[in-house]
Design an enzyme around this catalytic site. Structure first.
Site, PDB file in Angstrom:
ATOM      1  N   SER A  22       0.696  -1.325   0.362  1.00 50.94           N
ATOM      2  CA  SER A  22      -0.029   0.031  -0.146  1.00 50.94           C
ATOM      3  C   SER A  22       0.353   1.665  -0.261  1.00 50.94           C
ATOM      4  O   SER A  22       1.475   1.286   0.158  1.00 50.94           O
ATOM      5  CB  SER A  22      -1.169   0.400   1.047  1.00 50.94           C
ATOM      6  OG  SER A  22      -1.985   1.187   0.553  1.00 50.94           O
ATOM      7  N   ALA A  72       7.171  10.305   6.186  1.00 53.89           N
ATOM      8  CA  ALA A  72       5.451  11.043   6.038  1.00 53.89           C
ATOM      9  C   ALA A  72       4.935  12.119   4.960  1.00 53.89           C
ATOM     10  O   ALA A  72       4.372  12.615   5.551  1.00 53.89           O
ATOM     11  CB  ALA A  72       5.835  11.708   7.533  1.00 53.89           C
ATOM     12  N   GLY A  74       1.906  11.797   4.941  1.00 56.46           N
ATOM     13  CA  GLY A  74       0.348  11.798   5.664  1.00 56.46           C
ATOM     14  C   GLY A  74      -0.714  11.034   4.954  1.00 56.46           C
ATOM     15  O   GLY A  74      -2.393  11.914   4.836  1.00 56.46           O
ATOM     16  N   LEU A  75      -1.438  10.255   4.557  1.00 57.10           N
ATOM     17  CA  LEU A  75      -1.883   9.308   3.911  1.00 57.10           C
ATOM     18  C   LEU A  75      -2.782  10.347   3.267  1.00 57.10           C
ATOM     19  O   LEU A  75      -4.037  10.077   3.426  1.00 57.10           O
ATOM     20  CB  LEU A  75      -3.206   8.653   5.108  1.00 57.10           C
ATOM     21  CG  LEU A  75      -2.496   8.080   6.293  1.00 57.10           C
ATOM     22  CD1 LEU A  75      -3.007   7.557   7.105  1.00 57.10           C
ATOM     23  CD2 LEU A  75      -1.777   6.399   5.661  1.00 57.10           C
ATOM     24  N   CYS A 128      -0.077   2.685  10.626  1.00 55.11           N
ATOM     25  CA  CYS A 128       0.869   3.999   9.720  1.00 55.11           C
ATOM     26  C   CYS A 128       1.553   4.765  10.950  1.00 55.11           C
ATOM     27  O   CYS A 128       0.243   4.868  12.188  1.00 55.11           O
ATOM     28  CB  CYS A 128      -0.132   4.453   9.290  1.00 55.11           C
ATOM     29  SG  CYS A 128       0.530   6.205   8.744  1.00 55.11           S
ATOM     30  N   THR A 191       5.600   0.498   8.080  1.00 59.39           N
ATOM     31  CA  THR A 191       7.014   1.474   8.168  1.00 59.39           C
ATOM     32  C   THR A 191       6.994   1.526   9.610  1.00 59.39           C
ATOM     33  O   THR A 191       5.974   1.680  11.371  1.00 59.39           O
ATOM     34  CB  THR A 191       6.701   2.204   7.672  1.00 59.39           C
ATOM     35  OG1 THR A 191       5.782   3.355   8.079  1.00 59.39           O
ATOM     36  CG2 THR A 191       6.982   2.394   6.725  1.00 59.39           C
ATOM     37  N   GLY A 215      12.428  -0.093   4.288  1.00 63.75           N
ATOM     38  CA  GLY A 215      13.334  -0.806   3.264  1.00 63.75           C
ATOM     39  C   GLY A 215      14.226  -1.654   3.715  1.00 63.75           C
ATOM     40  O   GLY A 215      13.339  -1.888   4.899  1.00 63.75           O
TER      41      GLY A 215
HETATM   42  C1  FMN Z   1       6.460   6.255   0.498  1.00 58.12           C
HETATM   43  C2  FMN Z   1       5.191   5.148   1.215  1.00 58.12           C
HETATM   44  C3  FMN Z   1       3.925   5.652   1.188  1.00 58.12           C
HETATM   45  C4  FMN Z   1       3.142   4.358   1.955  1.00 58.12           C
HETATM   46  N1  FMN Z   1       1.642   4.311   2.451  1.00 58.12           N
HETATM   47  C5  FMN Z   1       1.570   3.226   2.986  1.00 58.12           C
HETATM   48  C6  FMN Z   1      -0.478   3.599   3.108  1.00 58.12           C
HETATM   49  O1  FMN Z   1      -0.691   3.862   2.547  1.00 58.12           O
HETATM   50  N2  FMN Z   1      -1.217   2.600   3.253  1.00 58.12           N
HETATM   51  C7  FMN Z   1       0.009   1.272   4.307  1.00 58.12           C
HETATM   52  O2  FMN Z   1      -1.143   0.801   5.156  1.00 58.12           O
HETATM   53  N3  FMN Z   1       0.793   1.206   4.619  1.00 58.12           N
HETATM   54  C8  FMN Z   1       1.619   2.655   3.582  1.00 58.12           C
HETATM   55  N4  FMN Z   1       3.234   2.620   3.470  1.00 58.12           N
HETATM   56  C9  FMN Z   1       4.036   1.439   4.109  1.00 58.12           C
HETATM   57  C10 FMN Z   1       3.994  -0.029   3.047  1.00 58.12           C
HETATM   58  O3  FMN Z   1       3.313  -0.133   2.426  1.00 58.12           O
HETATM   59  C11 FMN Z   1       4.787  -0.706   4.098  1.00 58.12           C
HETATM   60  O4  FMN Z   1       4.970  -1.611   4.669  1.00 58.12           O
HETATM   61  C12 FMN Z   1       6.785  -0.334   4.540  1.00 58.12           C
HETATM   62  O5  FMN Z   1       7.208   0.388   3.455  1.00 58.12           O
HETATM   63  C13 FMN Z   1       7.294  -1.694   4.095  1.00 58.12           C
HETATM   64  O6  FMN Z   1       7.740  -2.223   3.159  1.00 58.12           O
HETATM   65  P1  FMN Z   1       8.804  -2.018   2.093  1.00 58.12           P
HETATM   66  O7  FMN Z   1      10.590  -1.791   2.940  1.00 58.12           O
HETATM   67  O8  FMN Z   1       9.082  -3.088   0.891  1.00 58.12           O
HETATM   68  O9  FMN Z   1       8.606  -0.489   1.845  1.00 58.12           O
HETATM   69  C14 FMN Z   1       3.978   3.133   2.820  1.00 58.12           C
HETATM   70  C15 FMN Z   1       5.866   3.025   2.241  1.00 58.12           C
HETATM   71  C16 FMN Z   1       6.062   4.398   1.804  1.00 58.12           C
HETATM   72  C17 FMN Z   1       7.137   4.234   2.343  1.00 58.12           C
END
Ligand code: FMN
Length: 303
Positions: A22, A72, A74-75, A128, A191, A215
């Protein structure tokens, strides 16, 4: 021997185990289509709220030394009703809708708005770490989680997933509350709350000060969570956090995940990353003699 990438997350069937997480590129049906044609097993939308949200002013994302991001945003999102209209023409892309809200009615209202859309599951964002009154603040309150999950489960027959993260309440209590109320699967993790400081201005870099770390740096923590959840509960798990290679994906499957999500790794190479991981998983399965993903789930827990 034939090996297959098909996997089931409870009642959710996927052709391939690697999904878009997401918040990453999840804003248009065109992009969803391209990702699906490029090997994604499913795509998860940006978290949607009952109304459109603007999010925070810049800077909202910062790349950290050694890999990974603190964000951040901010959704910021177009709101559930607009998004539901946008995906109406969807025919065959497996879309999971991520929802964010403060009270049970926020979630049930949004689920109602998607009742004419082709959606394979809802993912409740209970994790979040950088927006007040939603996300982790909800996930940190197991009684509220119970009410939200029961309300959503009573509003739809579509499977419902809870996405958990590391807050002030032990995340296993959130998992347990969601399971008690009939959740179909768990996504772990979101995150992790973090901060970066500019040594020249001597101020936090992000406008919101705190953001969520994603990451490579969070991979071992996410993996530990998947292992712990699958050791304690009989619930399908989607692993997420720092996955960037097929080896990472296999590690999460061996820890107990039925599928995985990728976010931060999707940069310039996003067209290729899904198929690269799929191909690596398939070659590993052939080399090790597995015909189904299912045969590998949780193997690392064997004594
Ligand atoms: C820029 C950005 C926006 C994100 N927005 C959301 C979100 O709207 N809803 C959500 O559940 N997780 C959100 N996440 C979290 C990711 O879905 C994921 O859980 C997190 O980044 C860990 O996975 P990764 O290390 O592969 O990025 C966001 C992450 C990033 C980097």
């Amino acid at each position: 021997m034939e090996s297959s990438l098909v996997t089931s997350i409870g009642k959710i069937q996927l052709e391939r185990p690697v999904m878009l997480a997401s918040g990453i590129l999840g804003i248009s049906l065109d992009v969803f289509n391209r990702l699906y044609r490029s090997g994604a097993g499913a795509v998860v939308s940006k978290s949607l709220s009952t109304e459109p949200w603007d999010g925070y002013p810049n800077p909202t994302i910062f790349g950290i030394n050694g890999g990974g991001w603190i964000n951040a945003v901010g959704l910021s999102n177009p709101g559930a009703p607009n998004f539901a209209k946008m995906i109406e023409p969807n025919k065959d892309v497996p879309i999971i809708i991520s929802l964010v809200g403060s009270i049970p009615e926020d979630f049930s209202t949004m689920v109602e708005q998607f009742k004419n859309s082709k959606v394979i599951a809802y993912e409740l964002n209970l994790s979040c770490p950088h927006v007040a009154k939603v996300g982790l603040e909800v996930g940190d309150d197991p009684e509220l989680v119970k009410k939200i999950v029961s309300t959503v489960k009573n509003s739809t027959n579509v499977p419902v997933i809870a996405k958990v993260g590391l807050g002030t309440t032990h995340y296993l209590n959130t998992v347990s509350a969601a399971i008690d109320s009939g959740i179909d699967a768990i996504t772990a993790i979101n995150t992790i709350r973090a901060i970066a400081i500019d040594v020249e201005t001597q101020r936090p870099i992000l406008s919101n000060k705190f953001g969520g770390l994603s990451g490579t740096p969070i991979k071992p923590i996410a993996l530990r969570c998947v292992y712990e959840i699958s050791s304690k509960y009989d619930i399908p798990i989607i692993g997420c956090g720092g996955i960037s290679t097929w080896e990472d994906a296999i590690e999460f499957i061996l820890a107990g995940a039925s599928a995985i999500q990728i976010g931060s790794v999707i940069g310039d190479n996003w067209i290729h990353v899904f198929n690269d991981i799929n191909k690596g998983i398939l070659q590993y399965m052939k080399r090790k003699g597995y015909s189904k993903i299912d045969e590998m789930i949780g193997l690392a827990k064997k004594s």
